[in-house]
Design a protein around this motif. Sequence first.
Motif, PDB file in Angstrom:
ATOM      1  N   TYR A  31     -34.971 -13.059  32.235  1.00 27.85           N
ATOM      2  CA  TYR A  31     -34.394 -13.423  31.031  1.00 27.85           C
ATOM      3  C   TYR A  31     -34.686 -12.050  29.753  1.00 27.85           C
ATOM      4  CZ  TYR A  31     -33.534 -14.580  26.076  1.00 27.85           C
ATOM      5  OH  TYR A  31     -33.029 -14.575  24.938  1.00 27.85           O
ATOM      6  N   ILE A 117     -34.528 -32.969   5.084  1.00 24.93           N
ATOM      7  CA  ILE A 117     -34.384 -32.185   6.132  1.00 24.93           C
ATOM      8  C   ILE A 117     -33.322 -31.040   5.801  1.00 24.93           C
ATOM      9  CG2 ILE A 117     -33.040 -31.988   8.452  1.00 24.93           C
ATOM     10  CD1 ILE A 117     -34.291 -34.809   9.246  1.00 24.93           C
ATOM     11  N   THR A 121     -33.934 -27.141   6.302  1.00 23.02           N
ATOM     12  CA  THR A 121     -33.154 -26.308   7.436  1.00 23.02           C
ATOM     13  C   THR A 121     -32.491 -24.926   6.990  1.00 23.02           C
ATOM     14  OG1 THR A 121     -32.137 -28.204   7.803  1.00 23.02           O
ATOM     15  CG2 THR A 121     -31.255 -26.594   8.993  1.00 23.02           C
ATOM     16  N   PHE A 122     -32.041 -24.792   5.730  1.00 28.83           N
ATOM     17  CA  PHE A 122     -31.483 -23.352   5.560  1.00 28.83           C
ATOM     18  C   PHE A 122     -32.675 -22.341   4.656  1.00 28.83           C
ATOM     19  CE2 PHE A 122     -27.763 -26.145   5.360  1.00 28.83           C
ATOM     20  CZ  PHE A 122     -27.004 -25.367   6.319  1.00 28.83           C
ATOM     21  N   HIS A 123     -32.610 -21.271   5.302  1.00 29.32           N
ATOM     22  CA  HIS A 123     -33.478 -20.158   4.920  1.00 29.32           C
ATOM     23  C   HIS A 123     -33.247 -20.057   3.298  1.00 29.32           C
ATOM     24  CE1 HIS A 123     -35.557 -16.385   4.216  1.00 29.32           C
ATOM     25  NE2 HIS A 123     -36.199 -16.629   5.652  1.00 29.32           N
ATOM     26  N   VAL A 125     -32.885 -17.436   1.518  1.00 26.64           N
ATOM     27  CA  VAL A 125     -31.822 -16.593   1.368  1.00 26.64           C
ATOM     28  C   VAL A 125     -30.586 -17.156   1.311  1.00 26.64           C
ATOM     29  CG1 VAL A 125     -31.040 -14.329   1.981  1.00 26.64           C
ATOM     30  CG2 VAL A 125     -33.407 -14.746   1.886  1.00 26.64           C
ATOM     31  N   ILE A 126     -30.204 -17.989   2.228  1.00 26.36           N
ATOM     32  CA  ILE A 126     -28.869 -18.650   2.354  1.00 26.36           C
ATOM     33  C   ILE A 126     -28.576 -19.526   1.219  1.00 26.36           C
ATOM     34  CG2 ILE A 126     -27.428 -20.109   3.994  1.00 26.36           C
ATOM     35  CD1 ILE A 126     -28.671 -18.810   6.435  1.00 26.36           C
TER      36      ILE A 126
ATOM     37  N   LEU B  81     -29.805 -16.276  18.927  1.00 23.19           N
ATOM     38  CA  LEU B  81     -30.693 -16.838  19.908  1.00 23.19           C
ATOM     39  C   LEU B  81     -31.442 -15.939  20.505  1.00 23.19           C
ATOM     40  CD1 LEU B  81     -28.680 -19.893  20.690  1.00 23.19           C
ATOM     41  CD2 LEU B  81     -30.651 -19.951  19.268  1.00 23.19           C
ATOM     42  N   ARG B 213     -34.782 -19.521  12.410  1.00 20.53           N
ATOM     43  CA  ARG B 213     -34.281 -19.710  11.168  1.00 20.53           C
ATOM     44  C   ARG B 213     -34.004 -18.193  10.319  1.00 20.53           C
ATOM     45  NH1 ARG B 213     -36.648 -25.253   9.103  1.00 20.53           N
ATOM     46  NH2 ARG B 213     -36.926 -25.996  10.994  1.00 20.53           N
ATOM     47  N   GLU B 214     -35.340 -17.455  10.762  1.00 21.96           N
ATOM     48  CA  GLU B 214     -35.186 -16.139   9.951  1.00 21.96           C
ATOM     49  C   GLU B 214     -33.989 -15.140  10.562  1.00 21.96           C
ATOM     50  OE1 GLU B 214     -38.432 -13.990   8.899  1.00 21.96           O
ATOM     51  OE2 GLU B 214     -38.558 -16.053   7.605  1.00 21.96           O
ATOM     52  N   ALA B 216     -31.085 -15.895  11.244  1.00 23.00           N
ATOM     53  CA  ALA B 216     -29.833 -16.218  10.679  1.00 23.00           C
ATOM     54  C   ALA B 216     -29.533 -15.477   9.582  1.00 23.00           C
ATOM     55  CB  ALA B 216     -29.798 -17.707  10.361  1.00 23.00           C
ATOM     56  N   ILE B 217     -30.683 -15.065   8.880  1.00 20.10           N
ATOM     57  CA  ILE B 217     -30.311 -14.122   7.755  1.00 20.10           C
ATOM     58  C   ILE B 217     -30.269 -12.680   7.812  1.00 20.10           C
ATOM     59  CG2 ILE B 217     -31.120 -15.909   6.117  1.00 20.10           C
ATOM     60  CD1 ILE B 217     -33.721 -13.834   5.937  1.00 20.10           C
ATOM     61  N   LEU B 246     -22.502 -22.295   8.182  1.00 20.82           N
ATOM     62  CA  LEU B 246     -23.491 -22.964   7.565  1.00 20.82           C
ATOM     63  C   LEU B 246     -23.752 -24.384   8.323  1.00 20.82           C
ATOM     64  CD1 LEU B 246     -23.177 -22.684   3.698  1.00 20.82           C
ATOM     65  CD2 LEU B 246     -24.732 -21.432   5.134  1.00 20.82           C
ATOM     66  N   ILE B 249     -25.301 -23.266  11.709  1.00 17.70           N
ATOM     67  CA  ILE B 249     -26.876 -23.025  11.731  1.00 17.70           C
ATOM     68  C   ILE B 249     -27.774 -24.246  11.614  1.00 17.70           C
ATOM     69  CG2 ILE B 249     -28.381 -21.847  10.205  1.00 17.70           C
ATOM     70  CD1 ILE B 249     -26.464 -19.573   9.334  1.00 17.70           C
ATOM     71  N   PHE B 250     -26.860 -24.998  10.872  1.00 13.43           N
ATOM     72  CA  PHE B 250     -27.693 -26.497  10.613  1.00 13.43           C
ATOM     73  C   PHE B 250     -28.071 -27.225  12.022  1.00 13.43           C
ATOM     74  CE2 PHE B 250     -27.700 -30.881   9.626  1.00 13.43           C
ATOM     75  CZ  PHE B 250     -28.580 -30.966   8.807  1.00 13.43           C
ATOM     76  N   VAL B 253     -30.476 -25.399  14.293  1.00 13.23           N
ATOM     77  CA  VAL B 253     -31.961 -25.376  13.756  1.00 13.23           C
ATOM     78  C   VAL B 253     -32.330 -26.842  13.938  1.00 13.23           C
ATOM     79  CG1 VAL B 253     -33.196 -25.515  11.839  1.00 13.23           C
ATOM     80  CG2 VAL B 253     -31.757 -23.630  12.079  1.00 13.23           C
ATOM     81  N   ILE B 254     -31.589 -27.910  13.724  1.00 10.18           N
ATOM     82  CA  ILE B 254     -31.903 -29.167  14.258  1.00 10.18           C
ATOM     83  C   ILE B 254     -32.343 -29.551  15.354  1.00 10.18           C
ATOM     84  CG2 ILE B 254     -31.339 -31.459  14.072  1.00 10.18           C
ATOM     85  CD1 ILE B 254     -31.899 -30.798  11.369  1.00 10.18           C
ATOM     86  N   GLU B 257     -35.411 -27.703  16.388  1.00 11.35           N
ATOM     87  CA  GLU B 257     -36.658 -28.493  16.126  1.00 11.35           C
ATOM     88  C   GLU B 257     -36.956 -29.678  16.735  1.00 11.35           C
ATOM     89  OE1 GLU B 257     -36.840 -28.756  11.917  1.00 11.35           O
ATOM     90  OE2 GLU B 257     -38.370 -30.511  12.080  1.00 11.35           O
TER      91      GLU B 257
END
Lengths: 264, 268
Positions: A31, A117, A121-123, A125-126, B81, B213-214, B216-217, B246, B249-250, B253-254, B257
């Motif tokens: 990978y 939640i 979830t969102f950083h 910055v977003i 990813l 998460r990181e 994504a920005i 958005l 991403i949501f 991420v879920i 997790e």
Amino acid sequence: MTNVETSMVTRADFFRPSIWTRLGYALLIVYVIYAAATLGLSWERIERGVGYGAKFLAGFFPPNFTKSDLIPGLLESLQIAFLASLFGTLIAIPLSVLSARNLMPSFVTWPVRIIIILCRTFHPVIVAIIAVKAVGFGAMAGVIALTVASVGFVGKLLAEAIEEISKKQIEAIRATGASFMNTIIFGVVPQVMNRFIGFVAYETDSNLRHSTIVGVVGAGGIGGTLFSAFQRYDYDFVAGISIAIIALVMLGEVIQIYVKRVFR
Amino acid sequence: MTSATTELNQWIRFTPAQRLARFAVYLGMVAAVVWALKTIEIIPEFLYDAPEQVLDMGSRMWPIDWANFWPGVWPALIETLHIAAMATILGLCMGVPVGFLAARNATPFPWVNHIARFILVATRSISTLLWALFFVAMFGPGPLAGALAIAFHSIGFIGKMFSEGVEESNKRSIEALQAAGATRMQLIVMGFWPQVKPTFWSVALFRWDINVRESAILGLVGAGGIGVALNAAIDLLQWDRVALILITIFVVVILIEMMVMWIRKRVI
């Protein structure tokens, strides 16, 4: 003698990984090679990059701390971090009580859990991008973005802390005929207070870190100054800002350790 | 002391020094908030039309641009990813050795411990976006810069958690190995490693979750991933596409997790 030797040879090696572990590592290596290829990783590129990096680092020296927008930017970051921690905590406390499954029925906890939640979830910055659209450029957007993040973080951890408390004390308080608010104040709060202080200290620290970068999308603080210095190739100022941010974050970490020690 | 001796019956929970320290912390917190509230710059005109702006944004986001998922968002998502996974592997490769060097029982040289600890704090203090800006300047825009940025930022977190795990490990097996004359490398591989293996895997999983998460920005500064698509959609005011990204991403991420929680429960 020969007998002993053969028995030594046939004994299994206990430190030898099992076939599945070795297969797993082989897959991991495959990978990594595949992903490195898709990310465009190559020696030639790294060599060239290191060359650029040397030039770039040379541009950092000597770091410039004298520009007039350094201090106001840092102060604005601090303001954002403090206010976001305050508002975030104030909103998170009732939400975490509402989402604790040992205090509330499930038709209350589920909607509140989803809110927490969503916040987490969102950083930041977003969230800051959306906040900038809603309330325009400036510190206000940063405060909103970090408040949302704080609600998610403190809300989740505090709710978990409340769910882990001992039920006996709650029942004792209830047996005296206490109202719901009194049960919370005398039964729940003393049990979670120490952990709560830890969460808030950690959250303030993390808000301080994030408040230095939300400026990249225009939400106030030193991040905006940093980003524009980068785009002007003003590298000695970039170095000055970066060192100032690192110093501020480290100072925050030291203060956090002291505050936790006071409340231990 | 004097008050305690004169009024023996009175129970005081904290010593005067403790009370003073607590008071100082409270005072500091109030002062910080009051100062921030008084001096923060807020433009009231922007606040008045905030509800209108939010409604406007909501109406532009609807209907969501589902059609763009394939082939617009999907490759960016896969890239995100990959960035997160590679950054986690790279971060582990760099963070675990530094973690061993920072642990006082695995490396009995205080000056090495101090240097390693400084590396951990410094890498953690520089945020992912700042690392990304540096690496974009070095390697040009793209996912490589993003993966390196997250990897370097993760060193601090991985190393800190890992060195704490090493310092908590049981002394007995280490001493047994030392008594048998094991070298330092053998001590680490045969003595510490089996004990900190669970810590290693839980740190790796936890950091992977954060890194998704990181990553994504990162695109906001041109370092690849789904953030590039997000940034482009925002710059072009395609809010329906922003909504799609958005939501993507949501969901991702879920899902990750949930996966991490499942693996934790089953394996660790």
